[in-house]
Design a protein around this motif. Structure first.
Motif, PDB file in Angstrom:
ATOM      1  N   LEU A  38      17.676  -3.762  15.860  1.00  0.00           N
ATOM      2  CA  LEU A  38      18.216  -5.112  16.026  1.00  0.00           C
ATOM      3  C   LEU A  38      18.884  -5.259  17.393  1.00  0.00           C
ATOM      4  N   ALA A  39      19.570  -4.202  17.830  1.00  0.00           N
ATOM      5  CA  ALA A  39      20.241  -4.264  19.127  1.00  0.00           C
ATOM      6  C   ALA A  39      19.227  -4.435  20.250  1.00  0.00           C
ATOM      7  N   GLY A  40      18.094  -3.746  20.148  1.00  0.00           N
ATOM      8  CA  GLY A  40      17.069  -3.851  21.177  1.00  0.00           C
ATOM      9  C   GLY A  40      16.446  -5.238  21.218  1.00  0.00           C
ATOM     10  N   VAL A  41      16.198  -5.822  20.056  1.00  0.00           N
ATOM     11  CA  VAL A  41      15.638  -7.175  19.998  1.00  0.00           C
ATOM     12  C   VAL A  41      16.656  -8.176  20.544  1.00  0.00           C
ATOM     13  N   ALA A  42      17.920  -7.994  20.166  1.00  0.00           N
ATOM     14  CA  ALA A  42      18.971  -8.896  20.647  1.00  0.00           C
ATOM     15  C   ALA A  42      19.077  -8.850  22.169  1.00  0.00           C
ATOM     16  N   ALA A  43      18.970  -7.653  22.731  1.00  0.00           N
ATOM     17  CA  ALA A  43      19.076  -7.505  24.186  1.00  0.00           C
ATOM     18  C   ALA A  43      17.946  -8.234  24.891  1.00  0.00           C
ATOM     19  N   GLU A  44      16.706  -8.074  24.393  1.00  0.00           N
ATOM     20  CA  GLU A  44      15.579  -8.747  25.028  1.00  0.00           C
ATOM     21  C   GLU A  44      15.672 -10.258  24.850  1.00  0.00           C
ATOM     22  N   ALA A  45      16.231 -10.704  23.719  1.00  0.00           N
ATOM     23  CA  ALA A  45      16.375 -12.144  23.467  1.00  0.00           C
ATOM     24  C   ALA A  45      17.603 -12.714  24.162  1.00  0.00           C
ATOM     25  N   GLU A  46      18.349 -11.853  24.870  1.00  0.00           N
ATOM     26  CA  GLU A  46      19.583 -12.267  25.554  1.00  0.00           C
ATOM     27  C   GLU A  46      20.561 -12.892  24.566  1.00  0.00           C
ATOM     28  N   LEU A  47      20.742 -12.169  23.472  1.00  0.00           N
ATOM     29  CA  LEU A  47      21.606 -12.636  22.393  1.00  0.00           C
ATOM     30  C   LEU A  47      22.613 -11.535  22.079  1.00  0.00           C
ATOM     31  N   GLY A  48      23.863 -11.901  21.849  1.00  0.00           N
ATOM     32  CA  GLY A  48      24.875 -10.924  21.487  1.00  0.00           C
ATOM     33  C   GLY A  48      24.570 -10.274  20.154  1.00  0.00           C
ATOM     34  N   ARG A  49      25.002  -9.034  19.991  1.00  0.00           N
ATOM     35  CA  ARG A  49      24.701  -8.321  18.742  1.00  0.00           C
ATOM     36  C   ARG A  49      25.331  -9.010  17.539  1.00  0.00           C
ATOM     37  N   THR A  50      26.555  -9.526  17.705  1.00  0.00           N
ATOM     38  CA  THR A  50      27.206 -10.220  16.587  1.00  0.00           C
ATOM     39  C   THR A  50      26.427 -11.456  16.191  1.00  0.00           C
ATOM     40  N   ALA A  51      25.982 -12.231  17.185  1.00  0.00           N
ATOM     41  CA  ALA A  51      25.180 -13.429  16.896  1.00  0.00           C
ATOM     42  C   ALA A  51      23.881 -13.043  16.217  1.00  0.00           C
ATOM     43  N   MET A  52      23.299 -11.924  16.642  1.00  0.00           N
ATOM     44  CA  MET A  52      22.051 -11.459  16.043  1.00  0.00           C
ATOM     45  C   MET A  52      22.256 -11.161  14.557  1.00  0.00           C
ATOM     46  N   TYR A  53      23.335 -10.451  14.242  1.00  0.00           N
ATOM     47  CA  TYR A  53      23.600 -10.112  12.845  1.00  0.00           C
ATOM     48  C   TYR A  53      23.920 -11.353  12.014  1.00  0.00           C
ATOM     49  N   ASN A  54      24.435 -12.389  12.641  1.00  0.00           N
ATOM     50  CA  ASN A  54      24.692 -13.629  11.906  1.00  0.00           C
ATOM     51  C   ASN A  54      23.391 -14.273  11.438  1.00  0.00           C
ATOM     52  N   HIS A  55      22.332 -14.102  12.229  1.00  0.00           N
ATOM     53  CA  HIS A  55      21.033 -14.681  11.873  1.00  0.00           C
ATOM     54  C   HIS A  55      20.207 -13.733  10.999  1.00  0.00           C
ATOM     55  N   PHE A  56      20.246 -12.445  11.331  1.00  0.00           N
ATOM     56  CA  PHE A  56      19.419 -11.457  10.633  1.00  0.00           C
ATOM     57  C   PHE A  56      20.268 -10.215  10.370  1.00  0.00           C
ATOM     58  N   PRO A  57      20.698 -10.012   9.136  1.00  0.00           N
ATOM     59  CA  PRO A  57      21.611  -8.908   8.836  1.00  0.00           C
ATOM     60  C   PRO A  57      20.994  -7.521   8.976  1.00  0.00           C
ATOM     61  N   ASP A  58      19.659  -7.428   8.888  1.00  0.00           N
ATOM     62  CA  ASP A  58      19.015  -6.126   9.038  1.00  0.00           C
ATOM     63  C   ASP A  58      17.594  -6.319   9.561  1.00  0.00           C
ATOM     64  N   LYS A  59      16.965  -5.208   9.906  1.00  0.00           N
ATOM     65  CA  LYS A  59      15.643  -5.235  10.529  1.00  0.00           C
ATOM     66  C   LYS A  59      14.578  -5.779   9.574  1.00  0.00           C
ATOM     67  N   GLU A  60      14.722  -5.471   8.310  1.00  0.00           N
ATOM     68  CA  GLU A  60      13.742  -5.935   7.327  1.00  0.00           C
ATOM     69  C   GLU A  60      13.774  -7.448   7.197  1.00  0.00           C
ATOM     70  N   SER A  61      14.973  -8.034   7.142  1.00  0.00           N
ATOM     71  CA  SER A  61      15.073  -9.487   7.021  1.00  0.00           C
ATOM     72  C   SER A  61      14.504 -10.177   8.255  1.00  0.00           C
ATOM     73  N   LEU A  62      14.659  -9.546   9.423  1.00  0.00           N
ATOM     74  CA  LEU A  62      14.076 -10.095  10.643  1.00  0.00           C
ATOM     75  C   LEU A  62      12.560 -10.090  10.571  1.00  0.00           C
ATOM     76  N   LEU A  63      11.974  -8.986  10.120  1.00  0.00           N
ATOM     77  CA  LEU A  63      10.517  -8.902  10.043  1.00  0.00           C
ATOM     78  C   LEU A  63       9.959  -9.901   9.038  1.00  0.00           C
ATOM     79  N   VAL A  64      10.630 -10.041   7.893  1.00  0.00           N
ATOM     80  CA  VAL A  64      10.175 -10.993   6.873  1.00  0.00           C
ATOM     81  C   VAL A  64      10.204 -12.417   7.430  1.00  0.00           C
ATOM     82  N   ALA A  65      11.293 -12.787   8.096  1.00  0.00           N
ATOM     83  CA  ALA A  65      11.393 -14.130   8.669  1.00  0.00           C
ATOM     84  C   ALA A  65      10.313 -14.362   9.714  1.00  0.00           C
ATOM     85  N   PHE A  66      10.044 -13.343  10.526  1.00  0.00           N
ATOM     86  CA  PHE A  66       9.018 -13.442  11.561  1.00  0.00           C
ATOM     87  C   PHE A  66       7.628 -13.642  10.942  1.00  0.00           C
TER      88      PHE A  66
END
Length: 205
Positions: A38-66
Motif C-alpha cells: 500500500l505504501a508503494g502504491v500511495a507513493a506512486e499516486a502521490e498520496l499520503g499513507r494515512t489518506a491511502m489507508y482511509n480509502h483502502f485499509p489493506d491490499k486485498e480491498s484495494l485489489l477488489v476495488a480495482f
C-alpha cells in the motif's frame, strides 16, 4: 487538513481513486500482486499513507476495488458495442472482437493469480463480475438461435467453450501490425464453431 483535489469531496474521492488505480495498474503489470505494498502504491499516486489507508485499509480491498472498477468499465463498453449492431451474428462477432481486444490491451500481471491472492469469499465476489459478460453472451446466442442464424444448441455448453477459446493470450501475442488479422481469424473461427449461417442474400458470414 488534507488538500482537496477537485471542486468537491465527491470529485476529490473519484480523482484519488483514479490515481491509486493507475498506480496499482502500473505496479501489477511490472511486479505482480505479491510484490505490491500500500505504501508503494500511495507513493506512486502521490498520496499520503494515512489518506491511502482511509480509502483502502489493506491490499486485498484495494485489489477488489480495482478489479470491480475495471470489470464495470468493460461491461459498459461491451453493452454499448453490442447494442450498436442489430444482427445476432454481428453481435457475436462484436463480442468476440472486443473480448480479444481487451485481452490484448491488458497484459496479465505476473505473480499470483487472483484465485491464490485473494481469500475464497473475496475471490467469489470478484468473479461475480463475470456474470454480466456471460449473460450477454448467452443472450446473443439465444437471439441467434431464435432468429435462425445459429443452430439450436445448449448455450451452457457453448459458453464455456467460447470463453475458454477467447481466454488464450496466444491469439493476441503477435506483432502489432498482425493483431487485427489475428482477431479477425479468431472471429471467423468462433462463428464457424457455433454454426453461424449466412445472412439471406449474402455470400459470406
Amino acid at each position: 487538513m488534507p488538500k482537496i483535489i477537485g471542486r468537491s469531496l465527491t470529485e476529490h474521492r473519484e480523482q484519488v481513486r483514479n490515481r491509486v488505480f493507475q498506480a496499482l495498474r502500473n505496479q501489477l503489470y511490472e511486479r505482480g500482486f505479491d510484490a505490491i505494498t500500500l505504501a508503494g502504491v500511495a507513493a506512486e499516486a502521490e498520496l499520503g499513507r494515512t489518506a491511502m489507508y482511509n480509502h483502502f485499509p489493506d491490499k486485498e480491498s484495494l485489489l477488489v476495488a480495482f478489479v470491480e472498477e475495471e470489470a464495470n468499465r468493460y461491461v459498459r463498453r461491451l453493452d454499448e458495442a453490442v447494442a450498436a449492431v442489430d444482427d445476432p451474428v454481428d453481435k457475436l462477432a462484436t463480442f468476440v472482437r472486443l473480448q480479444l481486444t481487451v485481452v490484448a490491451e491488458y497484459h496479465l500481471p505476473p505473480g499470483s493469480t487472483l484465485a491464490s491472492a485473494l481469500a475464497p469469499d473475496t475471490y467469489r465476489r470478484v468473479a461475480a463480475h463475470a456474470d454480466p459478460i456471460t449473460n450477454q453472451l448467452r443472450e446473443i446466442l439465444l437471439d441467434g438461435m431464435r432468429a435462425g442464424r445459429l443452430p439450436p444448441e445448449d448455450p451452457d455448453v457453448l459458453i464455456p467453450m467460447i470463453t475458454s477459446a477467447l481466454a488464450s493470450r496466444h491469439i493476441v501475442e503477435v506483432p502489432p501490425d498482425q493483431l487485427e488479422h489475428a482477431i479477425a481469424t479468431a472471429v471467423r473461427f468462433v462463428l464457424r464453431a457455433v454454426g453461424a449461417k449466412e445472412k439471406p442474400g449474402k455470400t459470406g458470414i
